[in-house]
Design a protein around this motif. Sequence first.
Motif, mmCIF file in Angstrom:
data_model
loop_
_atom_site.group_PDB
_atom_site.id
_atom_site.type_symbol
_atom_site.label_atom_id
_atom_site.label_comp_id
_atom_site.label_asym_id
_atom_site.label_seq_id
_atom_site.Cartn_x
_atom_site.Cartn_y
_atom_site.Cartn_z
ATOM 1 N N SER A 77 4.520 -12.892 -17.212
ATOM 2 C CA SER A 77 4.194 -11.974 -18.296
ATOM 3 C C SER A 77 4.228 -12.730 -19.622
ATOM 4 O O SER A 77 5.038 -13.644 -19.817
ATOM 5 N N SER A 78 3.354 -12.331 -20.527
ATOM 6 C CA SER A 78 3.332 -12.960 -21.855
ATOM 7 C C SER A 78 4.369 -12.365 -22.801
ATOM 8 O O SER A 78 4.574 -12.885 -23.906
ATOM 9 N N TYR A 86 2.946 -19.783 -22.759
ATOM 10 C CA TYR A 86 2.202 -18.910 -21.852
ATOM 11 C C TYR A 86 0.971 -19.620 -21.296
ATOM 12 O O TYR A 86 0.671 -19.531 -20.105
ATOM 13 N N ARG A 87 0.261 -20.356 -22.148
ATOM 14 C CA ARG A 87 -0.905 -21.093 -21.669
ATOM 15 C C ARG A 87 -0.494 -22.155 -20.643
ATOM 16 O O ARG A 87 -1.169 -22.355 -19.634
ATOM 17 N N THR A 90 0.317 -20.505 -17.357
ATOM 18 C CA THR A 90 -0.792 -19.743 -16.779
ATOM 19 C C THR A 90 -1.983 -20.658 -16.513
ATOM 20 O O THR A 90 -2.308 -20.945 -15.361
ATOM 21 N N THR A 118 -8.852 -8.821 -19.319
ATOM 22 C CA THR A 118 -9.049 -10.263 -19.475
ATOM 23 C C THR A 118 -10.335 -10.540 -20.249
ATOM 24 O O THR A 118 -11.343 -9.876 -20.069
ATOM 25 N N TRP A 128 -3.111 -13.414 -24.691
ATOM 26 C CA TRP A 128 -2.966 -13.473 -23.238
ATOM 27 C C TRP A 128 -4.321 -13.294 -22.558
ATOM 28 O O TRP A 128 -4.601 -13.953 -21.548
ATOM 29 N N LYS A 132 -6.099 -15.881 -19.933
ATOM 30 C CA LYS A 132 -6.544 -15.448 -18.601
ATOM 31 C C LYS A 132 -8.047 -15.690 -18.433
ATOM 32 O O LYS A 132 -8.513 -16.121 -17.374
#
Length: 219
Positions: A77-78, A86-87, A90, A118, A128, A132
Motif C-alpha cells: 500500500s502507498s 513506493y516506486r 512496486t 491505475t 500511486w 502502477k
Amino acid sequence: MKIRAIITGATGMVGEGVLHECLLHPDVEQVLVINRKPGGVTHPKLKEVILKDFFDLSPIESELSGYNACFFCLGVSSVGMGADEYRHLTYDLTLNFAKLLATLNPDLTFEYVSGAGTDSTEKGRSAWARVKGATENALMDLFKNAYMFRPGFMKPTPGLKNVKVYYKYIAWLYPIGRTLYPSGFSTLQELALAMIKSASIGYEKKILEVKDIVALAKQ
C-alpha cells in the motif's frame, strides 16, 4: 492449455485467493509459490520456496524455469510511504522479478494485479496510480503475453485466513455495491478465475477492469 504457474504474494489476501483457485482448477497442473515466510499450505500440485529479498533472486533462480504463467499478486500500500520508496517496492521490485522470468521463460504469460484507478498515461495527479501505470506499461512491453488486472472492491473467498481485518467491518457493502455499481465490485474468486482463464485461453484486452474480470470468470 495446461498451466504451470508461479505465484507471488500468496501470504496476502489476493495471492492466497489466487492460490486457492489454482489448486482446485483442473487446468492448473503445477504451482510454485514464492513467499517471504512459509504459507502453511500443502498440496500435491504445490511447491513453495522461501525468498527473503525479492531484489536478490540468485538463491532461487534455478527454480524458476519451466513455467508458462506468473500470477504476480505481491504488492504494498502507498499509505504512509514516500513516493520514491513506493516506486522502489512496486515498479523496481516487480520489474526485477519479471525481467528474470522473461529471460528464463520467454513465452511465459505474466499477470499483474494492479488496481482500479491505475493511470496508463503516467501523467495523472495520483502518484500511486502513475507508478502502477508505469509498471503495467513496462510489463506489457516486456512480455508478448501479459495481462493487467484492475480489481476494485473484492469480496473475500470464504474460509481463507489472510483476509484484511477491515473487510470484516465493510463486508455488508458488497451486495449493495454489486447491485448499484457492478463495475466496481467483484469477488476474489472471480479475479482468480479470470487470471487462470486468461493464461489458459487468452483475452481480447490486455488491461482488465472489473467488468472484464467478471465476464472472463464466467466463461
